[in-house]
Design an enzyme around this catalytic site. Structure first.
Site, PDB file in Angstrom:
ATOM      1  N   LYS B  76       0.847  -1.198   0.000  1.00  0.00           N
ATOM      2  CA  LYS B  76       0.000   0.000   0.000  1.00  0.00           C
ATOM      3  C   LYS B  76       0.888   1.256   0.000  1.00  0.00           C
ATOM      4  O   LYS B  76       1.964   1.263   0.611  1.00  0.00           O
ATOM      5  CB  LYS B  76      -0.858  -0.032   1.267  1.00  0.00           C
ATOM      6  CG  LYS B  76      -1.918   1.053   1.359  1.00  0.00           C
ATOM      7  CD  LYS B  76      -2.768   0.798   2.588  1.00  0.00           C
ATOM      8  CE  LYS B  76      -3.800   1.897   2.775  1.00  0.00           C
ATOM      9  NZ  LYS B  76      -4.559   1.732   4.008  1.00  0.00           N
ATOM     10  N   SER B 171      -9.448   1.633   3.716  1.00  0.00           N
ATOM     11  CA  SER B 171      -8.737   2.419   2.735  1.00  0.00           C
ATOM     12  C   SER B 171      -7.733   1.623   1.905  1.00  0.00           C
ATOM     13  O   SER B 171      -7.150   2.170   0.977  1.00  0.00           O
ATOM     14  CB  SER B 171      -7.987   3.551   3.436  1.00  0.00           C
ATOM     15  OG  SER B 171      -7.124   3.019   4.382  1.00  0.00           O
ATOM     16  N   SER B 195      -9.452  -0.623   7.942  1.00  0.00           N
ATOM     17  CA  SER B 195      -8.985  -0.369   6.575  1.00  0.00           C
ATOM     18  C   SER B 195      -8.366  -1.542   5.854  1.00  0.00           C
ATOM     19  O   SER B 195      -8.047  -1.435   4.679  1.00  0.00           O
ATOM     20  CB  SER B 195      -7.976   0.787   6.591  1.00  0.00           C
ATOM     21  OG  SER B 195      -8.628   1.966   6.961  1.00  0.00           O
TER      22      SER B 195
END
Lengths: 557, 317
Positions: B76, B171, B195
């Protein structure tokens, strides 16, 4: 700054001192309230107040000043408080910056063990209570030299609280009496230093050097127990000596390792405390006292003229010798204190609470640190007085100069002369020479053994006191010569032949009958004249005391 | 091959059925084909191929570093990666190339994993849809599944094909989409308030949130320092366990990691779930508890083995 002692300050409160430019106001005439002896860099003397002058002003009663200090001492450690970058003075700009110091995203603080030990040592030396659990917080404000936008400090629960710092004041006639005063220490906390901003006016830019960003600081908060600049300066000096003895900080104000901010207010005794101002930018011990006293005087003047004191931050202007308001006045700052989430609580142990099987590398034992504390300046002074019988004020002077104590002790080791004699030579003559030439002890061309040899010659009465001084001057100028060499070169040996001396005295007396008459009549200065004449004849090689004895014997016969 | 589990591919690499470079190239071409998902912000093609080559050398010598050697992974974009742009899907960090690797990234690389690229997210991980990053939203791969397309055709109102997609959740939506679309075998996400788990559920994969303090946060650009953890997204639970074994452990650079527990992490090889006892936290509002129980947890043989668990922690939810 030379002596850490307070000279002539009266017990309790320090009266207002006239400053450079405001002496005329109180009609004190020519004599201003302070004397400054520049030679040895002594800070100035506080004198007794001219009460008449004060009374003439609206019949006001006395003022009392209250001074508190916030001191930041840079911790002497190899690496910074929360990161692994090194700590060096005057390194090339931005050469000692780790990712965390530059606040790169994602970096985290890791606590430095040496800094914690330094804080505990300092707390113990200052009689503080060490908090077994202390916490870290973030103090937010925006400034270019603070990359993270916050400083990690200990606001809620600092590492040490409720201590005291004792310093000594000399009072009475000839300042012989030593009084110990204490200032309470509110707390000692660990915090980060910020980087440095260098303002380049020419190109309208500010350059940032992050070498200092993240260096560990000890913030010591001293309660407002002091009442004038001298007391504050003395307390700071004593603190410097303690920190240097502990090795926790080099505490050199010139190099920015010790920074002092003062909180000052004035009030009438018996009434509540007045509004305080904060004075910053006190970077020299010499100006510390001056700045505080100026501010005290300024506040008194303002209040006596019916004005109000603003709770503001002022800066000390060295050139003008006065405090001026600092430029950015934004009202009260909101620092948005919050707990530092990346650092768990700092837990310290003592021998009783140490968990079994704990890795000694991972824990700090307060008792161990207490056992290993080095000798503090007050103990050293006590020992000097006990061991050598020197006066208290001399013990202060010996500790005050870097390396002087060691020098003194080395001389004592190699000479048979009395400690009092050694003290006098080291503090007056030796130190005087150093100061005149602006040298440090370790730059002295005269080594302890050389001085010891000289004192031995003096002690054995091989040379007179005056001759010894001459030899000393010569030693200072030409290296490599021993005192004995100089003595024989310049024929400074005392006349040992007493009979010859008696003959000379007799001859002189014969040659100056008028002076002999004066002496016999009881004129005290006449005998000195005779002594002088004898000395001239003997080329100063006779001991004046012996001459005097012989003359007196011959006169009375 | 790309649809296999991590364990299976690792075995295949060891046996030489496929080489790390071939595997890497397959993943890279799939990434290019699935560009419309917008799962990746940065594709580190050169770096990946280099790492694959080194892995191949190790396999040839028979010195593979472990289960992750040669395995394509994605990270990420709020993890610092040395030499690779790290933006957190924000203009504030556009062009920021960190000089160091996050600890979790370093641990993956030390095991020989091959970094495909940095995945898309909500800006600074502030979001739960992966729609608010400056590089645009991440599209759920399931939007392009046959089932979903059929469904949409029935309800078609003449919409633009392009706007007809589902969110990945967030997220860590980019990581979830990357794993779900078979472009990598495991991906790192971060979890502050769900997330990692949220996008995993949306994309039909496994999302694992380790307990705070188990995995190092050094190099993870923080959202909430006291709640953030690096998360693991994989296609099956075994793979997540494998990755956790590599990542977990004390990090001296992160003062909030716990000291090593001592025992290495091992997932029990359980295949029969009928003997399992599942605990469901009792939340203070009985309304929610009853909702969950009466929901879809109807599995033969398990009905009487659902236990309500009262825990102090529930009160903080």
């Amino acid at each position: 700054m030379a002596a850490p002692m307070l000279r002539g300050c009266c017990l309790g409160r320090c009266w207002a001192l006239a400053c450079i430019d405001s002496s005329s106001r109180h009609g004190r005439g020519a004599a201003t309230g302070f004397t400054s002896s520049g030679k040895r860099g002594q800070s100035f003397v506080a004198q007794q107040p001219l009460l008449t002058a004060q009374k003439s002003r609206k019949g006001e009663h006395k003022w009392a000043a209250v001074v508190g200090l916030e001191i930041h001492a840079q911790i002497a450690s190899n690496s910074k408080l929360f990161s692994g970058s090194q700590v060096h003075f005057a390194a090339p700009p931005n050469s000692l910056v780790s990712f965390f110091d530059a606040s790169l995203p994602g970096t985290l603080p890791v606590l430095n063990r040496r800094c914690v030990e330094a804080a505990v040592m300092t707390g113990l030396a200052l009689n503080c209570h060490i908090n077994k659990k202390s916490l870290f917080d973030r103090k937010h404000y925006f400034y270019a030299d603070l990359p993270a936008g916050y400083q990690i400090t200990q606001q809620r629960l600092p590492i040490a609280v409720n201590g005291s710092l004792a310093y000594s004041v000399c009072v009475g006639k000839k300042w012989r009496q030593v009084i110990t005063k204490t200032v309470r220490i509110k707390q000692i906390q660990l915090e980060q230093d910020s980087g440095k901003s260098l303002h380049d006016e020419l190109r309208s830019q500010t350059l940032i050097d992050l070498n200092r960003a993240g260096v560990g600081l000890l913030e010591l908060v001293l309660e407002p127990d002091m009442s004038c600049g001298e007391e504050a300066a003395t307390a700071v000096r004593e603190l410097q000596l303690i920190l240097q003895a502990l090795g926790t900080s080099q505490a050199n104000m010139a190099e920015g390792q010790l920074r002092v901010d003062a909180n000052i207010s004035v009030h009438h005794p018996g009434e509540p405390l007045g509004v305080r101002t904060e004075v910053k930018n006190l970077n020299s011990a010499r100006f510390l006292a001056r700045a505080i006293d100026y501010e005290i005087q300024r506040q008194i003047n303002e209040l006596e003229n019916g004005c109000e004191i603003l709770n503001e931050t002022r800066s000390f202007d060295y050139k003008l010798g006065c405090t001026v308001p600092m430029r950015d006045k934004e009202g009260k700052q909101d620092y948005r204190f919050m707990p530092e989430p990346n650092l768990p609580p700092l837990l310290l142990y003592d021998t009783a609470s140490l968990p079994a099987g704990a890795d000694p590398q991972q824990v700090i034992n307060i008792d161990r640190i207490r056992e290993q504390l080095p000798e503090l300046p007050s103990e050293t002074r006590e020992k000097l007085i006990q061991q050598y019988g020197i006066l208290p004020e001399h013990s202060f002077a010996l500790l005050n100069e870097v390396g002087l104590l060691e020098f003194f002790q080395n001389v004592i080791k190699e000479t048979r002369a009395e400690p009092k004699k050694v003290t006098s030579w080291v503090l007056n003559i030796f130190l005087g020479f150093l100061k005149q030439r602006n040298l440090a002890v370790n730059e002295s061309p005269v080594t302890p053994s050389v001085l010891a040899e000289l004192l031995n010659l003096l002690d054995r009465k091989v040379i007179s006191s005056a001759a010894a001084k001459q030899v000393f001057e010569e030693l200072w100028r030409s290296k490599g010569k021993t005192p004995s060499q100089i003595v024989s070169e310049r024929k400074l040996e005392l006349m040992q032949d007493e009979e010859a001396l008696e003959r000379v005295c007799h001859a002189v007396m014969e040659g100056h009958p008028q002076v002999v008459m004066d002496t016999k009549r009881g004129n005290p200065r006449a005998i000195n004249k005779l002594i002088g004449l004898v000395r001239k004849v003997t080329h100063n090689r006779a001991d004046p005391t012996v001459i005097k004895e012989i003359l007196e014997k011959q006169l009375s016969s | 091959m790309l649809g296999r589990t991590l364990q299976e591919v690792s075995a295949a690499l060891k046996q030489g059925q496929i080489t790390p470079v071939e595997l890497c190239q397959k993943c890279l071409s799939l990434i290019k084909k699935t560009k419309f998902l917008n799962a990746y912000i940065t594709i580190s093609e050169e770096v990946a191929l280099k790492q694959a080559e080194e892995s191949e050398k190790r396999y040839k010598k028979g010195h593979s570093l472990g289960a992750l050697d040669g395995i394509p992974v994605a990270v990420k974009d709020n993890f610092s990666t040395s030499g690779i742009e790290t933006t957190c899907a924000s203009n504030m960090l556009k062009g920021y190339v960190p000089p160091y690797n996050a600890t979790v990234v370093q641990r993956l690389l030390d095991q020989g994993a091959v970094l495909m690229g940095k995945t898309n997210l909500d800006e600074f991980a502030m979001g739960s849809g992966s729609t608010d990053g400056v590089f645009g939203p991440v599209k759920n791969p399931w939007s392009y599944s046959k089932q979903y397309r059929e469904k949409r055709k029935q309800k078609s109102h003449g919409e633009n094909e392009d706007s007809n997609w589902l969110i990945t959740g967030g997220s860590s939506g980019g990581s979830a989409a990357a794993v779900s679309a078979f472009t990598c075998f495991a991906a790192l996400g971060s979890d502050t308030g769900g997330s990692t788990r949220n996008p995993a559920a949306h994309c039909g994969i496994v999302g694992f949130k380790p307990s705070y303090g188990l995995v190092s946060r050094h190099g993870l650009i923080p959202l909430v320092n006291s709640m953030d953890v690096p998360g693991i997204l994989t296609r099956c639970v075994d793979d997540a366990a494998t990755v956790l074994g590599v990542l977990a452990g004390h990090d001296p650079k992160d003062s909030t990691t716990i000291q090593d527990p001592g025992k290495p992490f091992m997932l029990s090889s359980l295949t029969d779930v009928s003997k399992l006892c599942i605990g469901i936290p009792k939340v203070s509002l009985p309304f929610h508890f009853t909702e969950i129980l009466s929901g879809q947890i109807q599995s033969p043989g398990l009905g009487n083995r659902l236990v309500g668990v009262e825990s102090c922690l529930c009160h903080f939810c």
